[in-house]
Design an enzyme around this catalytic site. Structure first.
Site, short mmCIF file in Angstrom:
data_model
loop_
_atom_site.label_atom_id
_atom_site.label_comp_id
_atom_site.label_asym_id
_atom_site.label_seq_id
_atom_site.Cartn_x
_atom_site.Cartn_y
_atom_site.Cartn_z
NE ARG A 1 -7.93 -46.07 16.14
CZ ARG A 1 -7.94 -47.07 15.28
NH1 ARG A 1 -6.91 -47.91 15.23
NH2 ARG A 1 -8.97 -47.26 14.48
CD GLU B 1 -1.52 -43.00 13.57
OE1 GLU B 1 -2.19 -43.12 12.52
OE2 GLU B 1 -1.52 -43.85 14.49
CG HIS C 1 -2.40 -46.81 11.94
ND1 HIS C 1 -3.14 -45.83 12.56
CD2 HIS C 1 -3.13 -47.95 12.08
CE1 HIS C 1 -4.26 -46.35 13.04
NE2 HIS C 1 -4.28 -47.64 12.76
#
Length: 311
Positions: free
Chosen positions: A229, A258, A285
């Protein structure tokens, strides 16, 4: 027949798989939070990915809910304590994307050590720079893995053929050393690691775990991989460590924020500095996001849901 609401985009297999175990599945990937709150009382289960926060307010509306299934590994969008208090089961699917994540982490590491992305971009612009793209061999290095669950273990298994020593630290497990990694203290990892790979969930404890103080404890100048994360690493601390050379390179599949169009001024400055570094490698991601894992996640979740009903 029990009913399950699906509120995020999923592989098309999810509806027939749920039907096979006796669930009527309502697939609404475009549904809003308010719309979910208006209808959730009709459902025994809900499958979510990332867009919906399962908090106390949500739980108050969900008076028939028996389970929340997270299509992925992380549970940071779920209020686990509130769900447990209501005896609502929580399922996630790290088994579904651990192989994808492990392969991606290996790819990022090899890319970083050998300047593959940088060399490719240079050649595309007419630059042939052999010396500037001299690589670093993985063999003989020590890799420290923080968090030795499904993801950490899968990464360790992929490292076996590279001739590295793998040290693993997991605060919440005991006797977890295996054929792929040796159980170690953080002190040992700080002293010996050449490469640090993060595989911990985002919790209050791991939020900005890797900050200036943490990085300063490493005896060697290290490489960092983060496929966990984004908020596990404090990125301005990473910028400083890259500048000093204490971090030789960083492979980042995740970021603090993000939503790149919603960065604070400070976050934008930090990201700009990282973007300008040839020693930083980014992916959006996607470490656990393959065509295969997209379907395997469904299979894992439905198997766990079915086991609940059979219990």
């Amino acid at each position: 027949m029990k009913k399950c609401l699906i509120v995020d985009k999923m592989h098309e297999s999810i509806v027939p798989l749920l039907s096979e175990i006796g669930y009527e599945a309502d697939y609404h990937p475009q549904i809003t939070r308010q719309e979910v709150l208006e209808i959730i009382s009709q459902y025994q289960g809900i499958i979510v990915r990332s867009k919906l926060k399962i908090d106390q307010e949500f739980i108050e509306y969900a008076n028939q809910l028996q389970f929340v299934a997270r299509a992925g590994a992380g549970l940071d969008q779920l209020d686990e304590a509130a769900l447990h208090a209501r005896n609502i089961h929580i399922f996630n699917a790290p088994e579904g994307n651990r192989d994808a994540l492990a392969e991606h982490a290996i790819g990022m590491l090899l890319n970083l050590l050998n300047h593959i992305n940088q060399a490719d971009q240079q050649i595309r612009t007419g630059i042939w720079n052999r010396e500037g793209n001299r690589g670093v061999e993985l063999i003989g290095k020590t890799v420290g893995i923080i968090g030795y669950g499904h993801m950490g273990q899968a990464f360790a298994r992929r490292l076996v053929g590279f001739g590295v020593k793998v040290l693993a630290y997991d605060k919440y497990r005991q006797n977890y050393g295996d054929a792929f990694a040796r159980e170690a203290t953080m002190a040992t990892i700080f002293q010996q690691a050449d490469i640090l790979s993060l595989h911990v969930p985002l919790t209050e404890e791991t939020n900005f775990l890797v900050d200036e103080s943490y990085l300063n404890q490493f005896s060697k100048n290290i490489f960092i991989i983060n496929t966990a994360r984004g908020k596990v690493i404090k990125l301005d601390s990473l910028v400083s460590a890259l500048s000093s050379g204490h971090v030789q390179g960083a492979a980042l599949d995740v970021l603090e924020n993000e939503k790149l169009d919603q960065l604070s001024p400070e976050q934008q400055i930090t990201l700009n500095e990282l973007q300008q570094s040839e020693r930083v490698l980014f992916t959006p991601h996607v470490a656990g996001w393959t065509f295969e894992s997209y379907e395997k996640i469904n299979q894992v979740l439905v198997r766990k849901i079915n086991a609940l009903d059979l219990a």
